[in-house]
Structure formats: C-alpha cells, structure tokens
Enzyme design. Structure first.
Site, PDB file in Angstrom:
ATOM      1  CG  LEU A 276      -7.725  10.814  -8.638  1.00  0.00           C
ATOM      2  CD1 LEU A 276      -6.465  11.379  -9.273  1.00  0.00           C
ATOM      3  CD2 LEU A 276      -7.583   9.302  -8.514  1.00  0.00           C
ATOM      4  CB  CYS A 277      -6.470  10.030  -2.618  1.00  0.00           C
ATOM      5  SG  CYS A 277      -5.805  10.359  -0.997  1.00  0.00           S
ATOM      6  N   PRO A 278      -8.084  12.865  -1.627  1.00  0.00           N
ATOM      7  CG  PRO A 278      -8.392  14.474   0.070  1.00  0.00           C
ATOM      8  CD  PRO A 278      -7.879  14.301  -1.344  1.00  0.00           C
TER       9      PRO A 278
END
Lengths: 82, 186
Positions: free
Chosen positions: A16-18
C-alpha cells in the site's frame, strides 16, 4: 494487450501507499536511459500515483492497464538532463 | 531566438513563449525538488502522514527534511514502538467495533487495546510499519531532524534517538523551508 517489452519487472502487489512508489523510485535508479520498467500493483491509489510519480521524476509512463485486479504500468526511464 | 518571431508576434505566440519560458524556469528551480515537513504529533496514527509523505517525496527525487518537534519527537525516539499509541478518547472519527462513549474508552487498558487493534489492522492490510517507513526514510536520505529546544524541555538527550537523526532549531528548519516549494505542518 500492448506490445511493450520490459527490461525489468517490479512486483509491488499487496503493498500500500507509499511503498509501490518507494520501490519504483529505487528500482528505476538501477535502469539505464531508455530501458523499460514494468510495475505490478494492487493498490488502487497507484492509478493516480504512478502517472504523477512519472511526471515528477521526468520518466515516461508509456501505458497502463488493469489485468484481473492487478494494475500494470510501463515506464520508460528518462535520464535527467541538468 | 526572438528575431525569428518578431515579424509575426501574435498574442497567442507571445502567450506560448511565456508559457514555455515559465516551464523551463520551473524545471530549473531547485525549490521544486525540496520538501520540508514538520511532524508535531506523538500518536501512532499521526506518525504515519509525515513519514508516508517524506518517503514518497524522496521516491520522486526530492530532497526531504522532516523536523520533529514537541510530541513528534516520539516518532524518532529509540523506544518509538512503545511510545506511539492511539487513543479512542476524544477521537469520534476512530472506527470502533461498537459505538463507545468517551467514559468507556477512557477505562484503563483501552488505549493499548486501540493501539493493538490499529497495528494489526494496518499489518493485515499490508501497510508499512513505522519501523519500515523510518528505515526507508533513512535509506532514501530523508533528513530526520529533532528539535533541540523541545528535547531539552522533555529531558531527552541525543542518545535517546534512533541512528541517523540530526539536531537543530527553528532557524535550521526555516533555512531549509525557505528554499522549498513544499512545506507542511503535520
């Protein structure tokens, strides 16, 4: 399916981000000018993130598409000119 | 060259020239490549935004400095795993399994329960942990700067912080920030 031959594949699925962008940033540094990085990601945010990332880093996003819930991006490395 | 244009300088061609020049100048502007972030909060949830933005900015090739002040010092404290917690008290936005009035969530043990819940939820969703983000930040040369003044107030010494942390004051932050287009207070 587009007819693009990648030089290196980055598997950023389940991240997931980042992290997808972080890994892509690290990976593209190992490529030479003109080489193509193929990125696999499952984070929905990457649809917006990779075009922005490519734009900011000066690399070229050639194409992206979705394949069974995986987002596939092709980025051509553009060496920065100072 | 201007001579090639001055025979037919229409409004549109002038606009186009100006646009190109601005883009060229922006490309050369060093401030576009610099980010300065202040991290001022010491809870688990608020430790994420500065680290996520800092690592993402570094991934786009920016030079990033994160200045940790007040409770934000918890994020880079050697004991950050234990210090960073999240409390449901006074946080009506926090998703809870059942609706919970403050008087219940303020019972002993509720903070560690909420912290454990958030950590396992994040891990299940494959969100990077604070430790991983700190590692990525240091690998990608993000400058982690602890505010010396608040360290002194809280009684911390330089040894209390993780490796790679630098120390500075308001002037040090401002000197970096004035050269950055991107400055955030979190």
């Amino acid at each position: 399916m587009p007819d693009i031959k990648e030089d290196v594949v980055l598997d950023a699925r389940n991240l997931l981000c980042p992290m997808p962008v972080v890994k892509a940033g690290k990976q593209i540094r190992t490529l030479e000018d003109g080489q193509i990085l193929k990125i696999l990601a499952t984070d929905r945010g990457s649809i917006a993130d990779f075009p922005a990332w490519a734009d900011d880093t000066g690399n070229e996003l050639l194409e992206w598409h979705e394949e069974d819930g995986t987002f596939v991006f092709f980025v051509r490395k553009v060496e920065e000119e100072d | 060259m201007l001579e090639t244009h001055d025979t037919k300088l229409t409004e549109d061609s002038v606009r186009q020239l100006v646009r190109e020049e601005i883009q060229r100048a922006f490309k050369k502007d060093p401030a576009k490549k610099q980010a300065c972030i202040i991290s001022s909060k010491g809870t688990l949830d608020w430790a994420y935004p500065p680290l996520i933005l800092a690592t993402a900015a570094a991934a786009t090739g920016m030079d990033v400095s994160v200045f940790f002040t007040f409770y934000g010092l918890n994020v880079i404290h050697k004991d950050f795993e234990r210090k960073l917690k999240v409390s449901p008290v006074g946080n009506p936005g926090m998703p809870m399994p059942v609706p919970m009035p403050d008087i219940v969530s303020s019972l002993p043990g509720m903070t560690s329960m909420a912290t454990t819940m958030m950590k396992s939820k994040f891990a299940n969703k494959h969100v990077a942990s604070i430790r991983e983000l700190l590692d990525v930040a240091r690998e990608s040369e993000v400058k982690l700067i602890a505010c010396q003044m608040t360290m002194d107030v809280f009684g911390y010494t330089q040894d209390d912080f993780i490796d790679g942390v630098e120390f500075g004051g308001a002037a040090a932050f401002l000197s970096e920030a004035r050269k950055s287009h991107l400055t955030l207070f979190i």
